[in-house]
Design a protein around this motif. Structure first.
Motif, PDB file in Angstrom:
ATOM      1  N   LYS A   1       0.838  -1.204   0.000  1.00 55.42           N
ATOM      2  CA  LYS A   1       0.000   0.000   0.000  1.00 55.42           C
ATOM      3  C   LYS A   1       0.871   1.251   0.000  1.00 55.42           C
ATOM      4  CE  LYS A   1      -3.383   2.612   2.681  1.00 55.42           C
ATOM      5  NZ  LYS A   1      -2.547   3.826   2.627  1.00 55.42           N
ATOM      6  N   GLY A   2       0.456   2.239  -0.790  1.00 53.57           N
ATOM      7  CA  GLY A   2       1.163   3.507  -0.836  1.00 53.57           C
ATOM      8  C   GLY A   2       0.634   4.501   0.174  1.00 53.57           C
ATOM      9  N   MET A   3       1.150   5.712   0.130  1.00 54.14           N
ATOM     10  CA  MET A   3       0.760   6.775   1.068  1.00 54.14           C
ATOM     11  C   MET A   3      -0.369   7.616   0.485  1.00 54.14           C
ATOM     12  SD  MET A   3       4.387   8.173   2.616  1.00 54.14           S
ATOM     13  CE  MET A   3       5.419   8.085   1.158  1.00 54.14           C
ATOM     14  N   ASN A   4      -1.381   7.906   1.324  1.00 50.70           N
ATOM     15  CA  ASN A   4      -2.390   8.878   0.951  1.00 50.70           C
ATOM     16  C   ASN A   4      -1.933  10.268   1.414  1.00 50.70           C
ATOM     17  OD1 ASN A   4      -3.018   9.090   3.731  1.00 50.70           O
ATOM     18  ND2 ASN A   4      -4.568   7.481   3.586  1.00 50.70           N
ATOM     19  N   THR A   5      -2.815  11.249   1.346  1.00 54.10           N
ATOM     20  CA  THR A   5      -2.425  12.616   1.686  1.00 54.10           C
ATOM     21  C   THR A   5      -1.958  12.742   3.126  1.00 54.10           C
ATOM     22  OG1 THR A   5      -3.755  13.741   0.011  1.00 54.10           O
ATOM     23  CG2 THR A   5      -3.351  14.927   2.042  1.00 54.10           C
ATOM     24  N   VAL A   6      -2.767  12.261   4.070  1.00 54.43           N
ATOM     25  CA  VAL A   6      -2.403  12.372   5.482  1.00 54.43           C
ATOM     26  C   VAL A   6      -1.132  11.592   5.767  1.00 54.43           C
ATOM     27  CG1 VAL A   6      -3.109  11.726   7.833  1.00 54.43           C
ATOM     28  CG2 VAL A   6      -4.732  12.903   6.314  1.00 54.43           C
ATOM     29  N   GLU A   7      -1.012  10.398   5.210  1.00 58.52           N
ATOM     30  CA  GLU A   7       0.181   9.579   5.440  1.00 58.52           C
ATOM     31  C   GLU A   7       1.415  10.211   4.808  1.00 58.52           C
ATOM     32  OE1 GLU A   7      -2.441   5.454   5.635  1.00 58.52           O
ATOM     33  OE2 GLU A   7      -1.483   6.094   3.762  1.00 58.52           O
ATOM     34  N   THR A   8       1.233  10.916   3.697  1.00 57.57           N
ATOM     35  CA  THR A   8       2.359  11.652   3.110  1.00 57.57           C
ATOM     36  C   THR A   8       2.837  12.728   4.068  1.00 57.57           C
ATOM     37  OG1 THR A   8       1.670  11.228   0.832  1.00 57.57           O
ATOM     38  CG2 THR A   8       3.059  13.159   1.215  1.00 57.57           C
ATOM     39  N   CYS A   9       1.898  13.454   4.651  1.00 53.88           N
ATOM     40  CA  CYS A   9       2.278  14.492   5.624  1.00 53.88           C
ATOM     41  C   CYS A   9       2.961  13.876   6.837  1.00 53.88           C
ATOM     42  CB  CYS A   9       1.043  15.290   6.060  1.00 53.88           C
ATOM     43  SG  CYS A   9       0.335  16.323   4.753  1.00 53.88           S
ATOM     44  N   GLU A  10       2.451  12.747   7.306  1.00 56.00           N
ATOM     45  CA  GLU A  10       3.078  12.068   8.445  1.00 56.00           C
ATOM     46  C   GLU A  10       4.493  11.622   8.091  1.00 56.00           C
ATOM     47  OE1 GLU A  10      -1.039  10.190  10.395  1.00 56.00           O
ATOM     48  OE2 GLU A  10       0.168   9.019   8.982  1.00 56.00           O
ATOM     49  N   ALA A  11       4.670  11.106   6.884  1.00 58.44           N
ATOM     50  CA  ALA A  11       6.005  10.690   6.456  1.00 58.44           C
ATOM     51  C   ALA A  11       6.942  11.888   6.347  1.00 58.44           C
ATOM     52  CB  ALA A  11       5.914   9.955   5.118  1.00 58.44           C
ATOM     53  N   MET A  12       6.430  13.027   5.883  1.00 56.59           N
ATOM     54  CA  MET A  12       7.236  14.247   5.829  1.00 56.59           C
ATOM     55  C   MET A  12       7.730  14.618   7.226  1.00 56.59           C
ATOM     56  SD  MET A  12       4.854  16.393   3.151  1.00 56.59           S
ATOM     57  CE  MET A  12       5.198  17.930   4.001  1.00 56.59           C
ATOM     58  N   LEU A  13       6.829  14.559   8.204  1.00 56.78           N
ATOM     59  CA  LEU A  13       7.194  14.926   9.574  1.00 56.78           C
ATOM     60  C   LEU A  13       8.257  13.987  10.133  1.00 56.78           C
ATOM     61  CD1 LEU A  13       3.682  15.765  11.111  1.00 56.78           C
ATOM     62  CD2 LEU A  13       5.347  17.314  10.088  1.00 56.78           C
ATOM     63  N   ASN A  14       8.257  12.752   9.662  1.00 57.71           N
ATOM     64  CA  ASN A  14       9.235  11.767  10.135  1.00 57.71           C
ATOM     65  C   ASN A  14      10.501  11.744   9.272  1.00 57.71           C
ATOM     66  OD1 ASN A  14       7.535  10.901  12.234  1.00 57.71           O
ATOM     67  ND2 ASN A  14       6.482   9.447  10.885  1.00 57.71           N
ATOM     68  N   GLY A  15      10.602  12.667   8.325  1.00 53.74           N
ATOM     69  CA  GLY A  15      11.778  12.706   7.460  1.00 53.74           C
ATOM     70  C   GLY A  15      11.866  11.542   6.503  1.00 53.74           C
ATOM     71  N   GLU A  16      10.707  10.958   6.122  1.00 54.68           N
ATOM     72  CA  GLU A  16      10.698   9.751   5.303  1.00 54.68           C
ATOM     73  C   GLU A  16      10.246  10.000   3.874  1.00 54.68           C
ATOM     74  OE1 GLU A  16       8.264   7.114   7.546  1.00 54.68           O
ATOM     75  OE2 GLU A  16       9.758   6.806   9.129  1.00 54.68           O
ATOM     76  N   VAL A  17      10.211  11.261   3.454  1.00 57.26           N
ATOM     77  CA  VAL A  17       9.915  11.585   2.058  1.00 57.26           C
ATOM     78  C   VAL A  17      11.181  12.140   1.426  1.00 57.26           C
ATOM     79  CG1 VAL A  17       8.585  13.061   0.499  1.00 57.26           C
ATOM     80  CG2 VAL A  17       7.461  12.011   2.483  1.00 57.26           C
ATOM     81  N   ALA A  18      11.704  11.440   0.431  1.00 60.98           N
ATOM     82  CA  ALA A  18      12.927  11.870  -0.235  1.00 60.98           C
ATOM     83  C   ALA A  18      12.638  12.797  -1.408  1.00 60.98           C
ATOM     84  CB  ALA A  18      13.712  10.652  -0.724  1.00 60.98           C
ATOM     85  N   ALA A  19      11.482  12.619  -2.045  1.00 62.75           N
ATOM     86  CA  ALA A  19      11.111  13.469  -3.179  1.00 62.75           C
ATOM     87  C   ALA A  19       9.601  13.553  -3.261  1.00 62.75           C
ATOM     88  CB  ALA A  19      11.687  12.927  -4.481  1.00 62.75           C
ATOM     89  N   PHE A  20       9.121  14.713  -3.676  1.00 61.34           N
ATOM     90  CA  PHE A  20       7.693  14.935  -3.883  1.00 61.34           C
ATOM     91  C   PHE A  20       7.518  15.476  -5.291  1.00 61.34           C
ATOM     92  CE2 PHE A  20       3.755  17.206  -4.049  1.00 61.34           C
ATOM     93  CZ  PHE A  20       2.906  16.571  -3.167  1.00 61.34           C
ATOM     94  N   ILE A  21       6.831  14.708  -6.144  1.00 58.72           N
ATOM     95  CA  ILE A  21       6.514  15.141  -7.508  1.00 58.72           C
ATOM     96  C   ILE A  21       5.038  15.534  -7.507  1.00 58.72           C
ATOM     97  CG2 ILE A  21       6.692  14.602  -9.955  1.00 58.72           C
ATOM     98  CD1 ILE A  21       9.287  14.108  -8.405  1.00 58.72           C
ATOM     99  N   GLY A  22       4.732  16.766  -7.855  1.00 57.81           N
ATOM    100  CA  GLY A  22       3.361  17.245  -7.857  1.00 57.81           C
ATOM    101  C   GLY A  22       2.851  17.460  -9.266  1.00 57.81           C
TER     102      GLY A  22
END
Length: 773
Positions: free
Chosen positions: A446-467
């Motif tokens: 399973k991938g990340m939804n919007t809230v989980e993306t924000c949670e991953a950002m807070l945990n330093g677990e997003v290396a790149a964001f393509i919008g």
């Protein structure tokens, strides 16, 4: 440039004009002139939402087979003017402004700079965006992505992208190695996608435009139709001319659902005549949707019990319930056991008013229930939709002409991108078909939804964001936490037409990739291209641009996706990205191979007048649920606020909303004439008794703080308070300005849609306004 939203210079009025009418014509003309888009606008607007024309770039309401002479609304025309503006944010603009300076500009100011013209890369030494070539952009981004762990890269999609682009984008993400495909559905109607499949077996609404001519009753829950889907007012006006009752359930008496003047009617434009859309208006308290629906259901079931005891005609559709549904008895027992006192308390509506609504509904042979984000963006949003579906099932109002459920979607193709695979849930994606078609192993985690993306950002677990379009950062909740985390993302890439906050607040490395707009001609190797979109009623339409591009350096969205794919992925002989870009018909052939049931003969059907319909089994009373039945689902609670903190005893429930000069995070002007607000968006609209209780007066300035049990302080300062017609205990303010008050944990249960409604807040007086002194 200075901030233009100065609350002290605002003014307010209770003298509200009807939706539509001369006010709409004036607003459209003003926007066209301000954007220096009069000539292009006059060329484009007659082709908006027309066959062989272009699909509106804002809302996703249905496109009729027999359109009006002008098949666009006020906000749709503003969106067109916004895209066709003569203003340009060219490289010389960025040489004059540091990115730190641009961060201080308002949303309106940023987008008013105009269309981006060349790809830009952030330069930390100068704190500016500098122009680079497309080849350099693709090579740099591809090199970065190849060094990253796939599970830490996010591919976000707004609802703007076409079916062709969305299909390519989901394939890029999955071939890269993840299902991290959060999208704007996660911000709004994911609640629908969770609720409806378990009750009726489809994730979308069941009605079409033809049902408007056959229905006997309509009920609206939590939707500001006059602002967010104004073209629908034409169908509602025609229904009222047939004396069809329309019941509106909403905390605010939204102007479009009260008074409408049809700009295409000479009689209404030249006389005082106007249409009152709602025949009954129930102003519930925030979160009271389940309780209100329970009250209507209780009257129906009690009336049916009485009818059955006296051998009278049944009130509910017993035959439909016996043949097609499951769980009725448990639901009915729950309804019977629920007291009217609790229903009135948690809905804010008197028993007599709910009984009146129930009687109106009971007299109708065919009824439609519509709902919007006022329902989906709540903690109990899934339960609210369950209750609306229960109401329809009680009288067999699913799967017959003139009846059904209709979630009113927002962005122009937000529903369609899901149809072609944009989802973080692998079980909803065509994983097996992609494996067979393209010869790779799609990810199954399973991938990340919007809230989980924000949670991953807070945990330093997003290396790149393509919008892919949109304004993710501005639309997201909890800004005091998410903005600092966003700045720490190693790489942010925004594919967009204009500047917004997600572009100027950037990651450590950042790129802006400007794309063609939908209204612009898209010339590729095989000639001018067309794309497709899906509307709110599940109809797929062709769309073709007709205005010259804002700059000859722009690439189309498919071309940008293909450029990223070529430089990021290992070559795959079964995927010819360049051939797809050369001829979009080949993308549609690929879509048809992946989804044959929906898109067979795609290229030949894309210009069907009124669009061609995707298969919707529930419309035929075929229930694709686990038990093969439509399911009654009893609510767990009537109290939507039981778990929310109220430490001070002074808690108000905040509802964020959009104004009539707004589409999503795009703000066309600071006025909201349908609520009497002019010259500001920094305002809180309050019940007079709530103001009196807190010794607040019109024009006073307050700080709003979120009531929370954790140690995070969430506040928005310098908000002007004004009296407003809203139930006591509720307060209204604007999205996205008040998003900092929305905690990340405050999301819909089951769907994780950020709950921008019913946020618990308290107010702190800053200083008195002129009216007080």
């Amino acid at each position: 440039m200075s901030q233009i939203d100065i609350p002290e210079k605002a003014h307010f009025t209770d003298d509200l004009e009807p939706a539509g009418g001369w006010g709409s014509l004036k607003e459209v003309s003003t926007t066209l002139m301000e954007q220096d888009a009069v000539i292009h606008g006059m060329q484009a607007l007659p082709r908006q939402n027309k066959l062989h024309g272009f699909a509106c770039v804002s809302c996703s309401w249905a496109k009729p087979a027999d359109p009006h002479a002008f098949e666009f609304c006020e906000n749709g025309a503003k969106a067109t003017a916004w895209e066709l503006t003569s203003n340009k944010a060219a490289p010389d603009f960025f040489l004059q402004h540091t990115v730190s300076e641009l961060e201080s500009w308002t949303d309106y100011e940023l987008e008013s700079t105009g269309r981006l013209t060349k790809p830009m890369r952030y330069d930390a030494a100068s704190d500016k965006y500098l122009a680079v070539s497309w080849d350099e952009v693709f090579a740099d981004i591809g090199a970065e992505l190849r060094t990253m762990e796939p599970e830490k890269v996010v591919f976000y999609a707004s609802g703007r992208a076409s079916l062709e682009t969305s299909y390519m984008y989901q394939l890029l993400a999955r071939m890269y190695g993840n299902n991290n495909l959060p999208d704007s559905s996660n911000m709004c109607h994911e609640t629908t996608s969770v609720a409806l499949p378990r009750s009726i077996g489809v994730p979308v609404g069941t009605i079409g435009l033809d049902d408007f001519q056959k229905t006997d009753c309509m009920l609206f829950f939590g939707h500001n139709t006059g602002t967010n889907a104004p073209r629908m007012l034409h169908q509602l006006q025609e229904a009222r001319q047939r004396d069809v009752p329309i019941i509106t359930v909403n905390p605010i008496r939204e102007r479009g659902m009260v008074a409408f003047v049809n700009p295409q009617s000479p009689v209404q434009m030249l006389t005082p005549d106007q249409t009152c859309i709602s025949t009954q208006y129930l102003q519930i308290i925030l979160g009271g949707d389940t309780a209100a629906a329970m009250g209507i259901a209780k009257w129906l079931i009690e009336a049916d019990d009485a009818a059955r005891a006296s051998n009278q005609t049944r009130v509910i559709d017993a035959d439909f319930i016996a043949e097609h549904t499951h769980g009725f008895e448990a639901f009915a027992d729950k309804v019977r056991a629920t007291g009217w006192e609790d229903i009135e308390r948690f809905s804010g509506i008197a028993r007599s008013e709910l009984a009146q609504a129930a009687q109106t509904y009971a007299r109708a042979e065919r009824a439609i229930i519509f709902y919007g984000m006022g329902v989906t963006q709540q903690r109990e949003g899934v339960q609210h939709i369950d209750m609306l579906t229960n109401l329809l099932l009680l009288r067999g109002n699913i799967g017959k002409p003139g009846a059904g459920i209709c979630p009113i979607r927002g962005h122009s193709n937000v529903q369609g991108q899901r149809t072609v695979g944009i989802t973080e849930k692998p079980e909803l994606a065509p994983i097996e078909k992609l494996r067979e078609q393209y010869g790779f192993e799609p990810p199954t985690k399973k991938g990340m939804n919007t809230v989980e993306t924000c949670e991953a950002m807070l945990n330093g677990e997003v290396a790149a964001f393509i919008g892919l379009g949109g304004n993710f950062l501005r639309a997201a909740p909890d800004h005091s936490l998410t903005e600092p985390a966003w700045r720490d993302i190693p790489l942010t890439v925004q594919i967009l037409t204009k500047l917004n906050r997600s572009a100027v607040v950037h990651g450590r490395k950042a790129y802006l990739l400007p794309c063609l707009g939908r209204i612009e001609t898209d010339q590729q190797e095989s000639g001018e291209q067309a794309v497709t979109v899906e509307d709110s009623t599940g109809r797929i339409h062709g769309s073709k641009g007709l205005i010259d591009p804002a700059a000859n350096t722009l690439l189309s969205e498919p071309a940008i996706i293909a450029g990223l794919a070529r430089h990021t992925l290992e070559p795959n002989p079964r995927v010819n990205w360049d051939a797809w870009v050369a001829d979009y018909a080949s993308i549609r052939d690929a879509i048809a191979e992946t989804f044959p049931e929906t898109f067979h003969d795609f290229n030949n059907r894309m210009w069907t007048p009124g669009g061609f319909a995707r298969p919707l089994p529930a419309r035929e009373r075929i229930w694709k649920t686990e038990n093969g039945k439509a399911n009654f689902i009893p609510p767990a609670t009537l109290n939507p606020h039981a778990e929310l903190p109220d430490r001070s005893g002074e808690t108000l429930r905040l509802m964020t909303t959009r104004g009539d000069n707004q589409f999503n995070t795009t703000v066309y002007a600071l006025d909201d004439r349908f609520r009497g607000v002019f010259g500001t968006r920094r305002v809180l609209l309050m019940n007079k008794e709530d103001m009196k209780k807190r010794d607040l007066h019109a024009g006073d300035f307050v700080t709003a703080e979120t009531e929370s049990d954790n140690d995070v302080t969430r506040r928005v300062e310098r908000l002007r308070v004004q009296p407003f017609d809203i139930p006591q205990g509720c307060v209204v303010g604007y999205f996205p300005e008040l998003n900092p008050l929305v905690p990340l944990w405050h999301h819909a249960k089951g769907s994780k849609v950020p709950a921008y409604k019913a946020i618990p807040i308290r107010l702190i007086l800053e200083y008195r306004g002129a009216e007080s002194t």
